[in-house]
Design an enzyme around this catalytic site. Structure first.
Site, mmCIF file in Angstrom:
data_model
loop_
_atom_site.group_PDB
_atom_site.id
_atom_site.type_symbol
_atom_site.label_atom_id
_atom_site.label_comp_id
_atom_site.label_asym_id
_atom_site.label_seq_id
_atom_site.Cartn_x
_atom_site.Cartn_y
_atom_site.Cartn_z
ATOM 1 N N ASP A 148 0.841 -1.188 0.000
ATOM 2 C CA ASP A 148 0.000 0.000 0.000
ATOM 3 C C ASP A 148 0.883 1.247 0.000
ATOM 4 O O ASP A 148 1.883 1.304 0.720
ATOM 5 C CB ASP A 148 -0.858 -0.038 1.284
ATOM 6 C CG ASP A 148 -1.918 1.034 1.311
ATOM 7 O OD1 ASP A 148 -2.809 0.982 0.467
ATOM 8 O OD2 ASP A 148 -1.850 1.916 2.191
ATOM 9 N N GLU A 204 14.998 -14.389 0.150
ATOM 10 C CA GLU A 204 15.352 -15.536 1.003
ATOM 11 C C GLU A 204 14.377 -16.684 0.782
ATOM 12 O O GLU A 204 14.604 -17.798 1.210
ATOM 13 C CB GLU A 204 15.291 -15.143 2.491
ATOM 14 C CG GLU A 204 16.394 -14.231 2.948
ATOM 15 C CD GLU A 204 16.201 -13.872 4.427
ATOM 16 O OE1 GLU A 204 15.700 -14.712 5.203
ATOM 17 O OE2 GLU A 204 16.534 -12.732 4.787
HETATM 18 C C1 BGC Z 1 -5.587 2.110 -0.394
HETATM 19 C C2 BGC Z 1 -6.756 2.883 0.120
HETATM 20 C C3 BGC Z 1 -6.375 3.453 1.470
HETATM 21 C C4 BGC Z 1 -5.071 4.271 1.391
HETATM 22 C C5 BGC Z 1 -4.499 4.530 2.733
HETATM 23 C C6 BGC Z 1 -4.597 3.241 -0.582
HETATM 24 O O1 BGC Z 1 -4.045 3.525 -1.642
HETATM 25 O O2 BGC Z 1 -5.827 1.424 -1.582
HETATM 26 O O3 BGC Z 1 -7.919 2.108 0.196
HETATM 27 O O4 BGC Z 1 -7.401 4.310 1.903
HETATM 28 O O5 BGC Z 1 -4.096 3.573 0.680
HETATM 29 O O6 BGC Z 1 -3.978 3.372 3.290
#
Ligand code: BGC
Length: 541
Positions: A199, A255
Site C-alpha cells: 500500500d 530468502e
Molecule cells: C488504499 C486505500 C487506502 C489508502 C491509505 C490506498 O491507496 O488502496 O484504500 O485508503 O491507501 O492506506
C-alpha cells in the site's frame, strides 16, 4: 517458477464484501475460502486480499493496529491458514496487502510514541514542533483533505498523517521501524503467503527537513473538490531514501522462493519515472501497480500513451495494470458513455487481458458489475463524508459481491454493511455461469486464451497508427504474433486487413471476410497472422 508473476493475472478480493459466512453482514476469511473455487475457475494466477489484520476499521482495514494477527471480524489466524492452504491446492498464489507507511492511531506503538517526547518509541512516528504561532510545521496536505498534520495535546507536537488523522505515518528514517516492519513481513512469508501488495509504497519516507511543497506547476489545476492535487508533493512522499527500503524488502523476499511484491505507486506527473525506478533491476519491487487506467479516459490515444510511455521510460521495469479497484468508480460505470454497459465490460476485459505486463482484476468486474448509487445515510467512507456531495467516497465500488439473485445476492444471511441494490443484483455469478456470451463466460474464455497464448503474457507491443476510436496493437515474441483490435466506440466500422489473417480466441461483434474486418459497437478481435497490416478504417455507409 520464480518469475511466475510476469504476465500474470491477479484477482483482488475486498474481504469485507466478498462472502460473509457468519451472518454479521461483513465478509470474512471462511467466506473467501468457500468461494475460492470461483476464483480458480476463472483461470487467474493469484488472489490479492485487501487487509484482514487487526484494525479499528477507520479506513476499512488500511489502519492496522496489530500487524501479525487477523481482525476478529474476518476470523482467526487458523482461518487464514486454511484459506492459504485451499488456495494453494487450487493452484492460486496468495498476495496480502501490507500497509507499512502508516499504522492505526490505536496501534500500541503510536500510543507509546504519543505519550512523551523521550520514550523508546518517541521517534517511531513523524513528530514536529508547531510554528511559533501554533500552526503546523509546513504546508503538507492529506490525501483525504485538510492539513497532513494533527496536533497531539499529550506530546504538544504535531504528527504527520498522509491519510486520516487516525492513520499516523511511521518515521522510516528510524531504522528500528524498518527492522520491525520487515519482521512483520517475515511472519507472513513464513506462514506461506506468495507475496505482498504494498500500500502507498512511495509514501514511506518524508523529507527530513520538513520543507514545504511547492504548488503543482501544471496550470490546469484549479481549486478542486480536494486541493491535494494543487500541490507538487516533492517533499512529503517519493523521497530518494525509499529505494534503500525497497532493497531491504527485496533481500527479505529473495530468502524465499518465488515470492513477489507489487507496489502501489500513487504519483502524479512523475508516475512512470517512479514506477521505472522502483521496478528496474533485480533488487527492487517486482511490479508497480499503475493508476494510469483508473480514470475517466477511454481513448485509444490514452491507452497507447500509457503502454508506450511506460515501456519507453522503463524498458526493464514491470507494470501491473488495472481498470478497477476498491478506491475508484467501477469501470463499467465510469466508461458507460462509450456503449452498452455489458458490451463495454466485455471490451474492457478483452483489452486489459491483452496488455503487456501483469494485470489485476477487481471482484465483481467479471460479471460487469456497476457502481452502486450511495445515499448519504448509507455512507461509511471517511472522504465521502468530508466531500459530500461533490465526491461520494468509495463505498459505491465496495458493495457486496453478487453471487445470485436472492435478497442479499447470496453474500450474507444478515444485513450487509453496504447496501445491495437492484442494478447490482441483476449482474450475478449464478445468472451468468454457463450462459454463452455473458460477461462472466467472456472473462473465463479470455483468461483461458491469455493462459494458453504465451505471446499475450510476455510478447512485446507495437501500436498501429489508426484513428480514434480504434485501438490496435501487435503483440509479438519469438516469431509469434497476435494483432489485437478494439473498437472503443459504439458506431460500427470496417478495417482493411492486408495479408492472411484469421480470428483467434474470443471476439465480440467481429466479422472477418476476405480483406475486411467489421467491428460492431464495442467490437474486438484478436487476429493471428495479420501482423499489424491494418489500414485506416472506413465507416459503414
Ligand atoms: C488504499 C486505500 C487506502 C489508502 C491509505 C490506498 O491507496 O488502496 O484504500 O485508503 O491507501 O492506506
Amino acid at each position: 517458477m520464480s518469475e511466475w508473476w510476469r504476465g500474470s493475472v491477479t484477482y483482488q478480493v475486498y474481504p469485507r464484501s466478498f462472502q460473509d459466512s457468519d451472518g454479521d453482514g461483513i465478509g470474512d476469511l471462511p467466506g473467501i475460502t468457500a468461494r475460492l473455487d470461483h476464483i480458480a475457475a476463472l483461470g487467474v494466477d493469484a488472489v490479492w486480499l485487501s487487509p484482514v489484520f487487526t484494525s479499528p476499521q477507520a479506513d476499512m482495514g488500511y489502519d492496522v493496529s496489530e500487524y501479525t494477527d487477523i481482525d476478529p471480524l474476518f476470523g482467526t489466524l487458523a482461518d487464514f491458514d486454511v484459506m492459504v492452504a485451499r488456495a494453494h491446492e487450487l493452484g492460486l498464489k496468495v498476495i496480502i496487502d501490507q500497509v507499512l507507511s502508516h499504522s492505526s492511531a490505536e496501534h500500541p506503538f503510536f500510543r507509546e510514541s504519543r505519550a512523551s517526547q523521550d520514550n523508546r518509541r518517541a521517534d517511531w512516528y513523524v513528530w514536529a514542533d508547531p510554528n511559533p504561532d501554533g500552526t503546523p510545521p509546513n504546508n503538507w496536505v492529506s490525501v483525504f483533505g485538510g492539513s497532513a498534520w494533527e496536533w497531539s495535546s499529550h506530546r504538544r507536537q504535531y504528527y504527520l498523517h498522509n491519510f486520516l488523522a487516525s492513520q499516523p505515518d511511521f518515521n522510516f528514517h528510524c531504522v528500528a521501524v524498518q527492522d520491525w516492519l520487515l519482521d512483520t513481513m517475515r511472519f507472513w512469508l513464513d506462514r506461506g503467503v506468495d507475496g505482498f501488495r504494498l500500500d502507498t509504497v512511495n509514501y514511506y519516507f518524508h523529507d527530513k527537513h520538513l520543507r514545504s511543497n511547492p504548488p503543482e506547476p501544471r496550470n490546469d489545476v484549479q481549486p478542486a473538490v480536494n486541493p491535494y492535487d494543487m500541490q507538487d508533493h516533492l517533499y512529503s512522499k517519493t523521497q530518494p531514501e525509499n529505494i534503500g527500503f525497497l532493497v531491504r524488502m527485496r533481500l527479505l523476499l529473495d530468502e524465499y522462493d518465488g515470492r513477489v511484491m507489487v507496489g502501489e505507486v500513487g504519483e502524479g506527473r512523475r508516475a512512470v519515472q517512479v514506477m521505472a525506478e522502483y521496478t528496474t533491476g533485480p533488487d527492487r519491487l517486482h511490479m508497480a501497480y499503475s493508476f494510469a487506467m483508473l480514470g475517466p479516459q477511454f481513448t485509444a490515444a490514452h491507452f497507447r500513451k500509457s503502454i508506450e510511455g511506460f515501456f519507453a521510460d522503463a524498458p526493464d521495469g514491470w507494470p501491473c495494470w488495472a481498470f478497477s479497484n476498491h478506491d475508484v468508480i467501477r469501470h463499467a460505470s465510469r466508461w458507460a458513455e462509450h456503449g452498452n454497459p455489458d458490451d463495454v465490460a466485455r471490451l474492457a476485459a478483452a483489452l486489459l487481458l491483452a496488455l503487456e505486463g501483469s494485470v489485476c482484476l477487481y471482484q465483481g468486474e467479471e460479471v460487469g458489475q456497476l457502481e452502486t448509487a450511495i445515499e448519504y445515510h448509507e455512507l461509511t467512507d471517511p472522504p465521502g463524508f468530508k466531500f459530500w456531495p461533490d465526491y461520494k467516497g468509495r463505498d459505491g465500488c465496495r458493495t457486496p459481491m453478487i453471487w445470485d439473485d436472492s435478497a442479499e445476492g447470496g453474500f450474507t444471511t444478515g444485513r450487509p454493511w453496504l447496501p445491495v441494490k437492484a442494478p447490482q443484483l441483476a449482474r450475478n455469478v449464478a445468472g451468468q455461469a454457463g450462459v454463452a456470451g455473458s460477461v462472466l463466460e467472456t472473462y473465463r474464455a479470455l483468461l483461458a486464451f491469455r493462459r494458453s497464448t504465451p505471446v499475450m503474457q510476455t510478447g512485446r507491443t507495437r501500436f498501429c497508427d489508426l484513428p480514434e476510436p480504434v485501438l490496435a496493437f501487435v503483440r509479438d515474441a519469438e516469431g509469434a504474433t497476435l494483432t489485437c483490435v478494439f473498437n472503443l466506440g459504439a458506431a460500427p466500422l470496417v478495417l482493411a486487413v492486408e495479408g492472411v489473417a484469421s480470428l483467434a480466441g474470443p471476439s465480440q461483434a467481429a466479422v472477418l471476410t476476405g480483406d475486411n474486418l467489421s467491428l460492431g459497437a464495442n467490437g474486438w478481435a484478436y487476429l493471428a497472422g495479420a501482423a499489424g497490416l491494418l489500414s485506416v478504417p472506413t465507416r459503414h455507409a
